[in-house]
Design an enzyme around this catalytic site. Structure first.
Site, mmCIF file in Angstrom:
data_model
loop_
_atom_site.group_PDB
_atom_site.id
_atom_site.type_symbol
_atom_site.label_atom_id
_atom_site.label_comp_id
_atom_site.label_asym_id
_atom_site.label_seq_id
_atom_site.Cartn_x
_atom_site.Cartn_y
_atom_site.Cartn_z
ATOM 1 N N GLN A 1 -1.816 2.777 -5.440
ATOM 2 C CA GLN A 1 -2.941 3.387 -4.708
ATOM 3 C C GLN A 1 -4.292 3.136 -5.366
ATOM 4 O OE1 GLN A 1 -2.382 7.401 -3.371
ATOM 5 N NE2 GLN A 1 -0.601 6.807 -2.162
ATOM 6 N N ARG B 1 0.805 -1.226 0.000
ATOM 7 C CA ARG B 1 0.000 0.000 0.000
ATOM 8 C C ARG B 1 0.835 1.272 0.000
ATOM 9 N NH1 ARG B 1 -3.899 -1.209 4.832
ATOM 10 N NH2 ARG B 1 -5.363 0.228 3.907
ATOM 11 N N SER C 1 -8.124 -0.255 1.370
ATOM 12 C CA SER C 1 -8.497 1.114 1.742
ATOM 13 C C SER C 1 -9.894 1.464 1.246
ATOM 14 C CB SER C 1 -7.491 2.126 1.175
ATOM 15 O OG SER C 1 -6.294 2.082 1.899
ATOM 16 N N TYR D 1 1.635 -0.053 10.003
ATOM 17 C CA TYR D 1 0.700 -0.836 10.798
ATOM 18 C C TYR D 1 1.129 -0.838 12.266
ATOM 19 C CZ TYR D 1 -1.134 -2.622 6.405
ATOM 20 O OH TYR D 1 -1.702 -2.725 5.168
ATOM 21 N N ASP E 1 -5.743 -0.220 -4.300
ATOM 22 C CA ASP E 1 -5.795 -0.509 -2.869
ATOM 23 C C ASP E 1 -7.224 -0.807 -2.404
ATOM 24 O OD1 ASP E 1 -5.540 -0.651 -0.157
ATOM 25 O OD2 ASP E 1 -4.482 1.252 0.082
HETATM 26 P P1 NAD Z 1 -5.503 -1.754 10.066
HETATM 27 O O1 NAD Z 1 -6.849 -2.094 9.499
HETATM 28 O O2 NAD Z 1 -4.429 -2.757 10.005
HETATM 29 O O3 NAD Z 1 -5.714 -1.350 11.608
HETATM 30 C C1 NAD Z 1 -6.603 -0.335 11.985
HETATM 31 C C2 NAD Z 1 -5.997 0.480 13.104
HETATM 32 O O4 NAD Z 1 -5.955 -0.282 14.300
HETATM 33 C C3 NAD Z 1 -4.569 0.933 12.839
HETATM 34 O O5 NAD Z 1 -4.517 2.347 12.843
HETATM 35 C C4 NAD Z 1 -3.779 0.319 13.987
HETATM 36 O O6 NAD Z 1 -2.714 1.152 14.425
HETATM 37 C C5 NAD Z 1 -4.856 0.174 15.042
HETATM 38 N N1 NAD Z 1 -4.545 -0.762 16.128
HETATM 39 C C6 NAD Z 1 -3.993 -1.993 16.035
HETATM 40 N N2 NAD Z 1 -3.853 -2.544 17.271
HETATM 41 C C7 NAD Z 1 -4.355 -1.654 18.157
HETATM 42 C C8 NAD Z 1 -4.511 -1.636 19.563
HETATM 43 N N3 NAD Z 1 -4.115 -2.659 20.330
HETATM 44 N N4 NAD Z 1 -5.046 -0.538 20.128
HETATM 45 C C9 NAD Z 1 -5.466 0.506 19.370
HETATM 46 N N5 NAD Z 1 -5.343 0.555 18.042
HETATM 47 C C10 NAD Z 1 -4.801 -0.509 17.426
HETATM 48 O O7 NAD Z 1 -4.966 -0.396 9.455
HETATM 49 P P2 NAD Z 1 -5.311 0.291 8.059
HETATM 50 O O8 NAD Z 1 -6.519 1.107 8.198
HETATM 51 O O9 NAD Z 1 -5.296 -0.759 7.014
HETATM 52 O O10 NAD Z 1 -4.099 1.290 7.875
HETATM 53 C C11 NAD Z 1 -2.788 0.954 8.291
HETATM 54 C C12 NAD Z 1 -1.807 1.977 7.833
HETATM 55 O O11 NAD Z 1 -1.626 1.907 6.435
HETATM 56 C C13 NAD Z 1 -2.141 3.411 8.148
HETATM 57 O O12 NAD Z 1 -0.957 4.022 8.597
HETATM 58 C C14 NAD Z 1 -2.520 3.977 6.835
HETATM 59 O O13 NAD Z 1 -2.286 5.373 6.763
HETATM 60 C C15 NAD Z 1 -1.561 3.231 5.965
HETATM 61 N N6 NAD Z 1 -1.954 3.308 4.574
HETATM 62 C C16 NAD Z 1 -1.059 3.857 3.732
HETATM 63 C C17 NAD Z 1 -1.389 3.986 2.408
HETATM 64 C C18 NAD Z 1 -0.423 4.613 1.489
HETATM 65 O O14 NAD Z 1 0.683 4.914 1.867
HETATM 66 N N7 NAD Z 1 -0.795 4.819 0.262
HETATM 67 C C19 NAD Z 1 -2.603 3.511 1.949
HETATM 68 C C20 NAD Z 1 -3.484 2.930 2.846
HETATM 69 C C21 NAD Z 1 -3.137 2.820 4.175
#
Ligand code: NAD
Length: 387
Positions: A127, A121, A133, A228, A130
């Site tokens: 993007q 990602r 997302s 993550y 994805d």
């Molecule tokens: P995810 O679905 O894996 O997890 C959701 C959230 O749960 C995360 O923010 C994680 O930190 C949180 N979490 C996990 N364990 C926890 C706990 N014990 N207590 C509280 N919170 C907890 O995450 P996601 O939504 O798929 O996104 C993960 C990352 O990927 C983010 O930083 C997002 O910005 C990034 N991302 C980047 C891009 C990109 O660079 N283009 C695209 C999509 C997502």
């Protein structure tokens, strides 16, 4: 090249891998498109709409026999794997991590299996592909709307001749893609929103959406690799649950979205914390799964009311509850990935490419994904060679 869309078979799944708009674009790009009869029914997309966009409506048997590439939302079931031909490609959110047997069966079938849920990602060129997302955005929105609908009072501050209603207090646990969308939606509905995540770098995003960020004094930062979270230790988990309980008791609505890649969702809201909430409160557990979710006692796709009157909704499959929007977004993601993999009218697999290496699970009869490598002596190939 013949690209086919199957009707999803997972219970409750209403999405479809392509929508007519995406079919028309693929036709313009030179693909033939086959769509299984009734594939779009769950998303209110008729066979006629697909035909008008240039697709041929066919039976499943014909897809198995004629398609070069099969597009799906989930993963093929056992019966579908049996019907696949060597050399055929399957693209979908295959959720292969930890399931070596599944990957092994796809390798045995000789298919090229490509998993959208493993898209790297952080690569800018990925993007548009994805799907995690796009679907998480939908889930976050729907979670907030569902909570508002289940809650027996208003989300916004309302001042009327019949009295004043105070705004609802909403807490979002986990502020990744879904959590941020849930914050934005709950704020737009007028709630007072606070949020917590183990990754402290999400604070600025939370605050920019008008929510306050909760910091726990007993748990340090737990940012892992690739943006993550890492899994917490047993002591950290206990401390987190205990300190969160104090915040949870003050809320009207909780929405949990926490995930750690490749692991069962962390338990954030214990049964004791639920006991501290007032009757009429609503908890939406987006992590709810057969293995357990973020909320103790939540059950996937079920609503449970605790003895003290708290409604706990197991909501692990929210994208499927907005099938039109979810299918339209997913269709763009899967079309972008398909176009990326095809050069001059045929699939051009190159496992030295970091994006392809991220998504290709099986190729030429072998499991080739590094995360699914068998222990020594197995048949997996993880060197990224493209033959
Ligand atoms: P995810 O679905 O894996 O997890 C959701 C959230 O749960 C995360 O923010 C994680 O930190 C949180 N979490 C996990 N364990 C926890 C706990 N014990 N207590 C509280 N919170 C907890 O995450 P996601 O939504 O798929 O996104 C993960 C990352 O990927 C983010 O930083 C997002 O910005 C990034 N991302 C980047 C891009 C990109 O660079 N283009 C695209 C999509 C997502």
């Amino acid at each position: 090249m013949k690209v086919a869309v199957v009707k999803e078979t997972a219970p409750g799944e209403r999405r479809v891998a392509l929508v007519p708009e995406a079919v028309a674009k693929l036709r313009t790009a030179g693909f033939e498109v086959l769509v299984e009869t009734g594939a779009g029914d769950g998303a209110w997309l008729s066979d006629d709409a697909f035909t008008e966009a240039g697709a041929d409506i066919v039976a499943r048997d014909e897809i198995a026999a004629a398609a070069d590439v099969i597009l799906m939302v989930g993963r093929p079931d056992e019966q579908a794997i049996t019907g696949l031909r060597p050399g055929q490609a399957v693209l979908g959110m295959l959720a292969p991590l930890g399931d070596h047997a599944f990957a092994g069966r796809l390798a045995e079938a000789g298919v090229l299996a490509v998993s959208l849920d493993l898209i790297p990602r952080t690569l800018p060129r990925a993007q548009s592909m994805d799907a995690l997302s796009s679907q998480a955005n939908i889930a976050g929105y729907k979670a907030a709307v569902l909570a508002a609908s289940e809650f027996g009072r208003f989300f916004p501050l309302l001042i009327t001749a019949a009295g004043t209603a105070r705004p609802a207090k909403v807490l979002i646990l986990g502020t990744g893609v879904a959590g941020l969308q849930a914050i934005g939606t709950a704020r737009r509905l007028g709630a007072v929103v606070s949020a917590y995540d183990v990754r402290p770098e999400t604070r600025t995003e939370v605050e920019s959406l008008g929510a306050s960020f909760i910091e726990l004094t007993s748990v340090g930062p737990a940012s892992g690799e690739g943006g993550y979270a890492r899994a917490l230790t047993e002591e950290e988990r206990q401390a987190q649950q205990d300190e969160l309980a104090g915040h949870i008791g003050k809320q009207d609505v909780i929405i949990t979205t926490a995930q750690v890649p490749g692991r069962r969702p962390p338990l954030l809201v214990t049964a004791d914390a639920l006991k501290g909430m007032t009757a009429g409160s609503v908890v939406i557990d987006m992590g709810a799964s057969a293995l357990g979710g973020n909320v103790e006692g939540s059950r996937p796709d079920e609503t449970v009311v605790t003895e003290n009157g708290v409604t706990v909704i197991g909501a692990g499959h929210l994208p499927s509850s907005m099938p039109a929007a979810a299918s339209a977004m997913y269709a763009r993601n899967i079309s972008a990935l398909l176009s990326y993999l095809v050069k001059d009218g045929s699939l051009a697999i190159d496992l030295t490419d970091d994006l392809q290496r991220g998504v290709v699970i099986t190729y030429e009869g072998q499991v080739v994904h590094a995360a699914l490598a068998e222990p020594a002596g197995g048949t997996a190939r993880v060197d990224g060679a493209s033959d």
